[in-house]
Each structure stands twice: as C-alpha cells, then as structure tokens.
Design a protein around this motif. Structure first.
Motif: not given
Length: 248
Positions: A55, A57-58, A128
């Motif tokens: 997952k 992100q960014g 992440e």
C-alpha cells in the motif's frame, strides 16, 4: 579473504562466496585462478517468502541500516537535500564510530523522518513505501536487500558486492557510480514517476530471490561440488531427487 587466503589457497579445492563480485575482485587484485571460487547463495528464511499486500503512498522513500561509515548516510543526506519534495524515512541507530555531524544534519532536514532503531528486517514497513533506498559502500549479499526484494518494494541501490546480483536493470535501479549523487536522484525520481514499471521490477526481484536463495537452490549448489556432500546425502539425492543432509 585478503588476510588468510594467501597462506592457504594452494591447499584448497574450493572457496565459497555468497556473490559473484567478490571472486572477480580477488582474481583481478591478486591473480587467484577463477575456477577456485564457487558462488553459494545463502538461503533465506521461508517466512520472508509470504507476500504482503503493498500500500505505497505519496513520494516517500524508505532507508534502513546502521548509520555508520559503511552504509554511507552522507550519500543519503546529499540525496535528501537534492529532493526536498520527497519524504525520507530513516530507520537505524547511529554507531559510535561515525561522524555525528551527518546524523545531526539529517535530523535538521524538513523532509527527513528519523525513526530510530528497528527490531530486525521483518519489522520494517516495506509495504508502505514506493521505494527502498540502499547506499552501502561495500557489501556481501546483504540481508536487508534480500528482505526488500522479497517484500516486492522497488529498490534503488549502490551496485556493490552481491547487491548487483539482485538489483539489476530488470529487477530494480542499480547505481554503479556509487559516489554520484545525481544518479541516485535520477533513479529515485524514475521509480517514483513510473510506479507501474517500478512495481514490475520489484516483482521480478522477488521471484529471483525466491528461486536463487531457496533451500533447494542451496542444496543443489552444494551437491554440484565434487566430493563435498556426504555419501548418505549423495545416496538420498539419487533416490529421492532431493538432498536430505549435507556436510557443511
């Protein structure tokens, strides 16, 4: 190898290395015959092979390791300064033998998050982050890079030692000129700007490690060395197609 091999190599039939780069370096530097060396890739903990749901992100980058001279946190600092729009999360303890000025400078950057020590590679939040960044000056085949590959995170890494066996152009973003900050910057931006391509490279790295660093591959590599396996293991391999025991 540099200290003791000169005194004993004439009495040895094989010297094992966990990567391809080090035997080449020893051959080039000292003139050892190439056929003296065999690559024996260490098997990984099977629990690491269980895939986790990613997952990312960014525009974030994960860096993890000892904050010491070998791991080159000064390169991390320079890259973080060159990418102010990217958030760097740094896991690891500062070692006593390293210049504290670099660590202090990292703490002062607005785009760096110093996370402190971690409890083994399995505790790192690989899922992440879009990119794992590795900046070692020298290495064998680091557990950290193996774990990152098994976690399917795209890897930007200095191509040293056994890192180059795992992180190739097909399986990641290697940097051969390890002092070249601009190359690290370009490779991180490449991975962040093309996430589909980066994830495909990461998937290929995972499959490579699962295959090349498996228990079976390790046993087969030992079985291929004349006279190295015990007679019991040789018999078991012939009857069952697998290696049950070996003398290491």
């Amino acid at each position: 190898a540099r200290q003791y091999l000169p005194d004993c190599y004439r009495r040895l039939t094989n010297v094992f290395s966990d990567n391809h780069a080090f035997p080449k370096l020893l051959h080039k530097t000292y003139g050892y015959r190439p056929e003296l060396f065999r690559v024996l890739k260490s098997p990984v903990d099977a629990s690491f092979s269980v895939p986790a749901v990613r997952k990312p992100q960014g525009r974030k980058v994960l860096w993890a390791g000892r904050l010491d001279r070998q791991k080159r946190p000064d390169l991390l600092l320079a890259v973080a300064q060159a990418l102010p729009d990217v958030e760097f999360h740094v896991y690891g303890d500062a070692m006593l033998d390293y210049k504290t000025g670099v660590v202090d400078s990292l703490r002062q950057l607005k785009n760096v998050r110093m996370k402190g020590g971690f409890d083994g590679v399995e505790s790192l939040p690989f899922t992440e982050f879009p990119v794992f960044f590795y900046t070692s000056q020298w290495d064998g085949t680091p557990t950290m890079v193996i774990a990152a590959a098994l976690a399917s995170i795209p890897i930007v890494a200095s191509r040293v030692g056994g890192v180059g066996d795992i992180v190739t152009e097909e399986r990641g973003y290697p940097v051969a000129e390890i002092e070249n900050v601009a190359l690290y910057v370009d490779r991180i931006e490449e991975a962040l700007d093309s996430p589909a391509q980066a994830e495909a490279k990461a998937a290929a790295a995972r499959e490579y490690v699962k295959s090349e660093h498996s228990d079976l591959a390790f046993a087969q590599a030992l079985a291929a060395v004349p006279g190295y396996m015990s007679p019991l293991a040789d018999a078991q391999q012939g009857s069952s197609g697998g290696v049950e025991s070996c003398v290491v």
